[in-house]
Every structure is written in C-alpha cells, then in structure tokens.
Write a protein that holds these residues in place. Structure first.
Motif, short mmCIF file in Angstrom:
data_model
loop_
_atom_site.label_atom_id
_atom_site.label_comp_id
_atom_site.label_asym_id
_atom_site.label_seq_id
_atom_site.Cartn_x
_atom_site.Cartn_y
_atom_site.Cartn_z
N ASN A 223 16.29 -26.78 2.80
CA ASN A 223 16.98 -27.70 3.70
C ASN A 223 17.28 -26.98 5.01
O ASN A 223 18.42 -26.58 5.29
N SER A 224 16.23 -26.79 5.80
CA SER A 224 16.36 -25.95 6.99
C SER A 224 17.28 -26.56 8.04
O SER A 224 17.97 -25.83 8.75
N ASP A 225 17.31 -27.89 8.15
CA ASP A 225 18.16 -28.52 9.17
C ASP A 225 19.62 -28.15 8.95
O ASP A 225 20.32 -27.74 9.88
N ASN A 226 20.08 -28.31 7.70
CA ASN A 226 21.48 -27.96 7.40
C ASN A 226 21.71 -26.47 7.48
O ASN A 226 22.79 -26.02 7.88
N ALA A 227 20.72 -25.68 7.10
CA ALA A 227 20.85 -24.23 7.18
C ALA A 227 21.01 -23.79 8.63
O ALA A 227 21.90 -22.99 8.97
N PHE A 228 20.15 -24.29 9.52
CA PHE A 228 20.26 -23.95 10.94
C PHE A 228 21.62 -24.40 11.50
O PHE A 228 22.28 -23.66 12.23
N ARG A 229 22.01 -25.62 11.15
CA ARG A 229 23.28 -26.17 11.64
C ARG A 229 24.45 -25.29 11.20
O ARG A 229 25.36 -25.00 11.99
N MET A 230 24.41 -24.84 9.95
CA MET A 230 25.52 -24.04 9.42
C MET A 230 25.56 -22.66 10.07
O MET A 230 26.63 -22.15 10.40
N VAL A 231 24.40 -22.05 10.26
CA VAL A 231 24.35 -20.73 10.89
C VAL A 231 24.97 -20.77 12.28
O VAL A 231 25.83 -19.95 12.62
N MET A 324 13.83 -17.07 11.37
CA MET A 324 12.54 -16.84 10.72
C MET A 324 12.68 -16.87 9.20
O MET A 324 11.80 -17.36 8.49
N ILE A 325 13.79 -16.32 8.68
CA ILE A 325 14.04 -16.33 7.24
C ILE A 325 14.22 -17.76 6.74
O ILE A 325 13.65 -18.16 5.71
N ILE A 326 15.00 -18.56 7.46
CA ILE A 326 15.22 -19.96 7.07
C ILE A 326 13.89 -20.73 7.07
O ILE A 326 13.60 -21.51 6.14
N THR A 327 13.09 -20.50 8.09
CA THR A 327 11.80 -21.19 8.18
C THR A 327 10.86 -20.75 7.05
O THR A 327 10.19 -21.59 6.42
N ALA A 328 10.81 -19.44 6.77
CA ALA A 328 9.93 -18.92 5.71
C ALA A 328 10.36 -19.43 4.34
O ALA A 328 9.51 -19.70 3.47
N ALA A 329 11.65 -19.62 4.13
CA ALA A 329 12.13 -20.08 2.83
C ALA A 329 11.71 -21.51 2.55
O ALA A 329 11.62 -21.94 1.39
N LYS A 330 11.45 -22.27 3.60
CA LYS A 330 11.04 -23.67 3.42
C LYS A 330 9.58 -23.80 3.05
O LYS A 330 9.14 -24.80 2.48
N GLU A 331 8.79 -22.77 3.35
CA GLU A 331 7.34 -22.84 3.14
C GLU A 331 6.97 -22.80 1.67
O GLU A 331 7.64 -22.15 0.87
#
Length: 331
Positions: A223-231, A324-331
């Motif tokens: 859930n990269s959107d929420n992850a980015f938002r939280m960071v 980059m970590i958040i993006t890689a985790a979604k792949e």
C-alpha cells in the motif's frame, strides 16, 4: 532507630521514586516543610551538612527528611571526596536520630561494591523502582482513571498501554509521560464519562514504534500511497528521515531473523526472548511475516543495508532511499 531510616532509591521509574518521597513527606510532615525537608543537589564539599541537619530535632513534625540528589558517587565511575565520605560514614556509624536520609539514585546504575552502598545495605534499605511491566502498567492506568472519575473498558486500557510508547523497547518514557497523556484524555471527557479508543486516537501521542509498525504494515501490503503519506506526515512532525530509515531497516532485520530462528527450530518463547520482543510486537510481526516470503524480506533488508552505505558516502539522499524501499516492496 528504624532500619528504614537510611534509604538508597534506585531504578529507572522516576515517577515512582518521587511518589515514594512524597508519601514519606505526607506521613511524617503536616506543615513546617521548609524547616524539616532538605534537598542537597550536589554533595561535593557538603558532607558535613548531613550530620548537622539529621541530628537536630524535628520542628513540630514527627521526622525530618533529607534527600541527596545526583548520586553519581555511588556509580563505578565516580567517588565521593575523602572528606565528604568521612563525614557521611561518621554520621552513619554514630547516628542516634530517627530522621530519614535518602540517596536518590533514580536513573543511574549503582555499584554495589561501594563502601557506602554496603554500609547502607546493611543498616538501611535499598528500594528499587524499575519501569512497570505490561500488566502493572494496565493496573496503574485503571487506578489513575478510576481515581479521576472516568471509565475505560479493559480492551481500551490494554490498547492505550500498547500504543502510548511506555512499553516500547528501550523507551525513555516514564509514568510522568503516561500521566500527561491520561490527563489530556481526562480533560477531554466529562466527569463520570467513558474514555474510549476514539478518544485515545484523537488525543494521545502514538509512539514512534507503533507508527513504524503501521508504516511497515503498509509497505508489506504494497500500500504505497498510505506508506508515502505516512512517511511525509512523520517527517512533517519533525521525525528525522534517518530515524525512519533506521527503524524500517531494523524491522526488516528482525523479520529476517524471525524466519531464520524458526527455520533453526526455536520456539516462539525462545524467539521473543532472544529478540527482546513483547507478545504484542511478536504477534504483529508474525502477521506481517505471513504476508511476505523470506526472499522478499531479504531483498528489502539488503536494499536497506546498501542504501545505508550509500547515504553515508553522500551518494544517496535518505528520503529518496525510503521512497525507493516503499516502491520496491510493492513490486
């Protein structure tokens, strides 16, 4: 002379230490505190004051109390000056009063090999107040809430105990911090009313460790959107990007270690003890583990390790590394 009249207070829970001193004052002093309660912030060159104060008769109260603060002379790294030690040991050897002398060693590690420590251990008391364990904290919260004419369900008390941060690994929080959060909740509810989870989420400062669990939940779920938002919400609240990165890296390291220890046949109890995890944290980590393969966990951890080296060499910005970590985790 009571064996409790000379006391060393130890442990990391400063609230309970202060509460102990407060109860003694309430028990033995009903007014006239200015003349019967004395605090020495630094004993250096003041050892003779101990005997002079303690050996005088209490004025209109049952007992006088002296508190010696900053007792680093009872640690392995420092010592009392010879004259100060001579005065204090001389007083302890010949005292006839029943006044109370307290060495407040809260928050420091005392050395039991010290001559003064051994003397007090033999003739007086060593009182230790460590941080509360989970069941003790739950009981304390219930007591405080009830004392202030509020109600909380058992589930909400346990929830507050978990998210407030006091129980987090190596947390610097004390019961003063818990009390401050409870006071905010109490001031935002009516007398006789309920404090519920909604109140807790809207008023209480949720611990960084619990926020990291939520962040890693989002990352594990892709859930990269929420992850980015939280960071960026955390960074906006002055949580350093380096700290967020460190906590993410630490979390994936623990997840990888969990896989490896299970593979080697360790039991859940053995893993929790070895990793320093409370049941609450362990169970959340097990839930995250079920969402990820060992290879995926290792991939993200290896990225963290590589990014850490690159950041230290000035080759990568920390916030970019987190992205980059958040993006890689979604792949």
């Amino acid at each position: 002379m009571s064996s409790k009249d000379v006391i060393i207070l130890t442990g990391n829970e400063v609230y309970l230490t202060d509460n102990f001193i407060g109860k003694l004052k309430k028990k033995y002093m009903s007014g006239f505190e200015d003349m019967n309660f004395f605090v020495i912030d630094n004993i250096k060159n003041r050892g003779d004051e101990v005997g002079r104060f303690m050996n005088t008769i209490p004025f209109m109260v049952e007992k006088k109390i002296m508190v010696i603060e900053n007792c680093d002379f009872l640690t392995s790294k420092k010592s009392l000056a010879a004259d100060d030690e001579k005065h204090i040991m001389g007083y302890l050897d010949s005292r006839v009063d029943e006044n109370i002398l307290i060495f407040n060693c809260s928050g420091i590690k005392v050395d039991s090999r010290k001559k003064l420590y051994k003397k007090i251990n033999k003739m007086g008391s060593i009182v230790k107040y460590d941080k509360l364990k989970e069941n003790e904290l739950v009981s304390w919260i219930k007591m405080y809430v009830s004392k202030n004419n509020r109600e909380m369900s058992d589930g909400d008390v346990h929830y507050l105990a978990q998210v407030i941060g006091y129980l987090d690994y190596e947390s610097p929080l004390t019961l003063y911090d818990v009390k401050n959060e409870l006071d905010k909740l109490i001031s935002n509810t009516e007398k006789g009313g309920d404090i519920n989870r909604s109140n807790i989420d809207s008023v209480t400062i949720i611990s960084i460790e619990n926020n990291i669990f939520k962040l890693v939940d989002f990352i594990c779920e892709g859930n990269s959107d929420n992850a980015f938002r939280m960071v960026y919400d955390m960074i906006g609240k002055n949580v350093a990007a380096h700290y967020i990165f460190h906590m993410i890296s630490r979390h994936y390291r623990l997840l990888l270690r969990l896989y490896l220890m299970e593979k080697d046949g360790y039991s859940s109890n053995e893993i929790q003890k070895a990793m320093g995890l409370r049941p609450f944290s362990f169970n959340k980590m097990k839930k995250q583990q079920r969402q990820l393969s060992q290879n995926k966990v290792k991939k993200i951890y290896d990225m963290c390790f590589d990014f850490d080296k690159r950041v230290k060499k000035g080759l990568l910005d920390m916030e970019t590394g987190i992205d980059m970590i958040i993006t890689a985790a979604k792949e």
